[in-house]
Design a protein around this motif. Structure first.
Motif, PDB file in Angstrom:
ATOM      1  N   MET A   1       0.823  -1.204   0.000  1.00 48.67           N
ATOM      2  CA  MET A   1       0.000   0.000   0.000  1.00 48.67           C
ATOM      3  C   MET A   1       0.859   1.257   0.000  1.00 48.67           C
ATOM      4  N   LEU A   2       1.960   1.233   0.764  1.00 48.03           N
ATOM      5  CA  LEU A   2       2.853   2.389   0.819  1.00 48.03           C
ATOM      6  C   LEU A   2       3.501   2.641  -0.534  1.00 48.03           C
ATOM      7  N   VAL A   3       3.910   1.556  -1.191  1.00 42.89           N
ATOM      8  CA  VAL A   3       4.511   1.694  -2.523  1.00 42.89           C
ATOM      9  C   VAL A   3       3.486   2.209  -3.511  1.00 42.89           C
ATOM     10  N   ALA A   4       2.272   1.653  -3.436  1.00 40.27           N
ATOM     11  CA  ALA A   4       1.219   2.042  -4.379  1.00 40.27           C
ATOM     12  C   ALA A   4       0.834   3.503  -4.231  1.00 40.27           C
ATOM     13  N   THR A   5       0.910   4.031  -3.017  1.00 43.28           N
ATOM     14  CA  THR A   5       0.534   5.432  -2.780  1.00 43.28           C
ATOM     15  C   THR A   5       1.726   6.363  -2.833  1.00 43.28           C
ATOM     16  N   ASP A   6       2.918   5.820  -3.243  1.00 49.51           N
ATOM     17  CA  ASP A   6       4.129   6.628  -3.400  1.00 49.51           C
ATOM     18  C   ASP A   6       4.604   7.247  -2.094  1.00 49.51           C
ATOM     19  N   PHE A   7       4.272   6.601  -0.968  1.00 48.06           N
ATOM     20  CA  PHE A   7       4.733   7.127   0.314  1.00 48.06           C
ATOM     21  C   PHE A   7       6.192   6.759   0.561  1.00 48.06           C
ATOM     22  N   LEU A   8       6.569   5.532   0.198  1.00 47.09           N
ATOM     23  CA  LEU A   8       7.947   5.107   0.428  1.00 47.09           C
ATOM     24  C   LEU A   8       8.967   5.941  -0.333  1.00 47.09           C
ATOM     25  N   PRO A   9       8.723   6.292  -1.622  1.00 45.64           N
ATOM     26  CA  PRO A   9       9.698   7.151  -2.292  1.00 45.64           C
ATOM     27  C   PRO A   9       9.923   8.469  -1.574  1.00 45.64           C
ATOM     28  N   ASN A  10       8.873   9.015  -0.928  1.00 48.38           N
ATOM     29  CA  ASN A  10       9.046  10.253  -0.184  1.00 48.38           C
ATOM     30  C   ASN A  10      10.013  10.063   0.975  1.00 48.38           C
ATOM     31  N   LEU A  11       9.964   8.886   1.585  1.00 53.23           N
ATOM     32  CA  LEU A  11      10.875   8.616   2.686  1.00 53.23           C
ATOM     33  C   LEU A  11      12.313   8.534   2.208  1.00 53.23           C
ATOM     34  N   ARG A  12      12.496   8.200   0.923  1.00 53.97           N
ATOM     35  CA  ARG A  12      13.838   8.036   0.399  1.00 53.97           C
ATOM     36  C   ARG A  12      14.421   9.339  -0.144  1.00 53.97           C
ATOM     37  N   LEU A  13      13.692  10.435  -0.043  1.00 48.23           N
ATOM     38  CA  LEU A  13      14.226  11.699  -0.521  1.00 48.23           C
ATOM     39  C   LEU A  13      15.478  12.071   0.262  1.00 48.23           C
ATOM     40  N   PRO A  14      16.432  12.705  -0.397  1.00 47.39           N
ATOM     41  CA  PRO A  14      17.681  13.041   0.278  1.00 47.39           C
ATOM     42  C   PRO A  14      17.469  13.963   1.471  1.00 47.39           C
ATOM     43  N   LYS A  15      18.075  13.621   2.591  1.00 45.71           N
ATOM     44  CA  LYS A  15      17.941  14.414   3.809  1.00 45.71           C
ATOM     45  C   LYS A  15      19.299  14.835   4.353  1.00 45.71           C
ATOM     46  N   GLY A  16      20.379  14.586   3.587  1.00 47.54           N
ATOM     47  CA  GLY A  16      21.715  14.850   4.093  1.00 47.54           C
ATOM     48  C   GLY A  16      22.194  16.264   3.811  1.00 47.54           C
ATOM     49  N   GLU A  17      23.515  16.418   3.759  1.00 51.22           N
ATOM     50  CA  GLU A  17      24.128  17.718   3.519  1.00 51.22           C
ATOM     51  C   GLU A  17      24.019  18.102   2.045  1.00 51.22           C
ATOM     52  N   TRP A  18      24.159  19.408   1.802  1.00 50.36           N
ATOM     53  CA  TRP A  18      24.199  19.903   0.432  1.00 50.36           C
ATOM     54  C   TRP A  18      25.630  20.288   0.093  1.00 50.36           C
ATOM     55  N   LEU A  19      26.071  19.872  -1.088  1.00 49.76           N
ATOM     56  CA  LEU A  19      27.430  20.135  -1.541  1.00 49.76           C
ATOM     57  C   LEU A  19      27.401  21.064  -2.748  1.00 49.76           C
ATOM     58  N   THR A  20      28.557  21.640  -3.052  1.00 49.58           N
ATOM     59  CA  THR A  20      28.675  22.534  -4.201  1.00 49.58           C
ATOM     60  C   THR A  20      29.576  21.899  -5.250  1.00 49.58           C
ATOM     61  N   VAL A  21      29.098  21.848  -6.489  1.00 50.46           N
ATOM     62  CA  VAL A  21      29.917  21.375  -7.603  1.00 50.46           C
ATOM     63  C   VAL A  21      30.197  22.573  -8.509  1.00 50.46           C
ATOM     64  N   THR A  22      31.447  22.684  -8.952  1.00 48.07           N
ATOM     65  CA  THR A  22      31.868  23.808  -9.793  1.00 48.07           C
ATOM     66  C   THR A  22      32.302  23.301 -11.161  1.00 48.07           C
ATOM     67  N   HIS A  23      31.815  23.953 -12.195  1.00 47.97           N
ATOM     68  CA  HIS A  23      32.231  23.626 -13.562  1.00 47.97           C
ATOM     69  C   HIS A  23      32.957  24.863 -14.105  1.00 47.97           C
ATOM     70  N   THR A  24      34.283  24.886 -13.914  1.00 45.51           N
ATOM     71  CA  THR A  24      35.058  26.076 -14.275  1.00 45.51           C
ATOM     72  C   THR A  24      35.055  26.340 -15.778  1.00 45.51           C
ATOM     73  N   LYS A  25      34.967  25.283 -16.580  1.00 45.61           N
ATOM     74  CA  LYS A  25      34.987  25.467 -18.036  1.00 45.61           C
ATOM     75  C   LYS A  25      33.798  26.299 -18.504  1.00 45.61           C
ATOM     76  N   TYR A  26      32.659  26.123 -17.826  1.00 48.64           N
ATOM     77  CA  TYR A  26      31.456  26.862 -18.219  1.00 48.64           C
ATOM     78  C   TYR A  26      31.045  27.889 -17.168  1.00 48.64           C
ATOM     79  N   ASN A  27      31.974  28.159 -16.249  1.00 47.75           N
ATOM     80  CA  ASN A  27      31.868  29.329 -15.388  1.00 47.75           C
ATOM     81  C   ASN A  27      30.626  29.342 -14.488  1.00 47.75           C
ATOM     82  N   PHE A  28      30.359  28.217 -13.810  1.00 52.17           N
ATOM     83  CA  PHE A  28      29.231  28.220 -12.877  1.00 52.17           C
ATOM     84  C   PHE A  28      29.457  27.209 -11.758  1.00 52.17           C
TER      85      PHE A  28
END
Length: 207
Positions: free
Chosen positions: A40-67
Motif C-alpha cells: 500500500m505504501l509503494v502504491a501510494t508513493d509514500f515510500l519514495p518520499n521517505l527516500r528523498l535526500p535528507k543529508g548535507e548539500w554540496l557545491t559542484v563547480t564547472h570552471t569550463k562553463y563558469n558556474f
C-alpha cells in the motif's frame, strides 16, 4: 469425573497443538499485514518520499562553463565538456538520484553572441517540440523568476505523463537552461529540491 494419566497427556498434547496453531496463525497474520502495508505504501508513493535526500548539500563547480551549483550529497554528478552528453552537446552537467520517478536534472549551456531570456525560452520551445512524438507539449505554467539577483524565466510543461521544469537564465555570452525531468505523479516530490538547486546556481566571477 476423574481423568486417567493417559487422558491428561492427551489433553495436554491437544492444548500444546492448539497453542502452536494459534501462534502460527498470529505470525501468518502479522506477515500478511506487513506485506499488505508495504504494498500500500509503494502504491501510494509514500515510500519514495521517505527516500528523498535528507543529508548535507554540496557545491559542484564547472570552471569550463563558469558556474557552480549545489546539490544533495547523495545525488550523483556527471560533468561534460564540449561534446556534451551523447548527442546533446548543450548538456554540461547531470545530477541524478536513484529514486522512482526521477529522470534527472540537467544543466545546459547554449552559446549566443547576444543572449536574452526570450531567445532562451524560444530555444526551450523548439526543444520540447522536438522530443515530443506529436511535436506538441502542454504548458502548465510560465512565470518570471529571480536567481541570485538575475532575471530568469521558468516553464513547467508536460508531454504525456512526463513533466519538464525548465529555468532559463541569460548570461553575457550564453544562456543557461536547468531542466528537471520527472513524472506527473512524482512532480511535487522533487519540485522543492529542484527549486533549491536552481536558486543555488551562481556564475563564477572572472579573475
Amino acid at each position: 469425573m476423574w481423568l486417567t494419566l493417559k487422558d491428561r497427556h492427551s489433553m495436554e498434547k491437544q492444548m500444546r497443538f492448539k497453542s502452536k496453531t494459534n501462534k502460527g496463525a498470529i505470525v501468518l497474520l502479522i506477515s500478511f499485514l506487513s506485506v499488505w502495508l508495504i504494498l500500500m505504501l509503494v502504491a501510494t508513493d509514500f515510500l519514495p518520499n521517505l527516500r528523498l535526500p535528507k543529508g548535507e548539500w554540496l557545491t559542484v563547480t564547472h570552471t569550463k562553463y563558469n558556474f557552480s551549483i549545489q546539490h544533495p550529497d547523495n545525488w550523483s554528478i556527471h560533468k561534460y565538456d564540449d561534446r556534451g552528453y551523447k548527442n546533446a552537446r548543450e548538456i554540461k552537467l547531470i545530477l541524478n538520484y536513484n529514486a522512482r520517478g526521477f529522470n534527472g536534472l540537467f544543466v545546459k549551456i547554449i552559446e549566443d553572441s547576444n543572449p536574452t531570456l526570450e531567445k532562451a525560452a524560444n530555444w526551450g520551445d523548439v526543444w520540447l517540440k522536438e522530443i515530443s512524438s506529436t511535436g506538441k507539449y502542454r504548458e502548465i505554467s510560465f512565470t518570471e523568476d529571480n536567481i541570485n539577483g538575475q532575471p530568469a524565466l521558468r516553464r513547467v510543461s508536460a508531454i504525456g505523463e512526463r513533466v519538464f521544469v525548465d529555468t532559463y537564465i541569460a548570461r553575457e555570452n550564453d544562456f543557461v537552461v536547468i531542466t528537471l525531468q520527472t513524472s506527473q505523479t512524482h512532480y511535487n516530490q522533487f519540485s522543492t529540491d529542484y527549486d533549491k538547486v536552481v536558486h543555488s546556481f551562481t556564475t563564477l566571477k572572472s579573475n
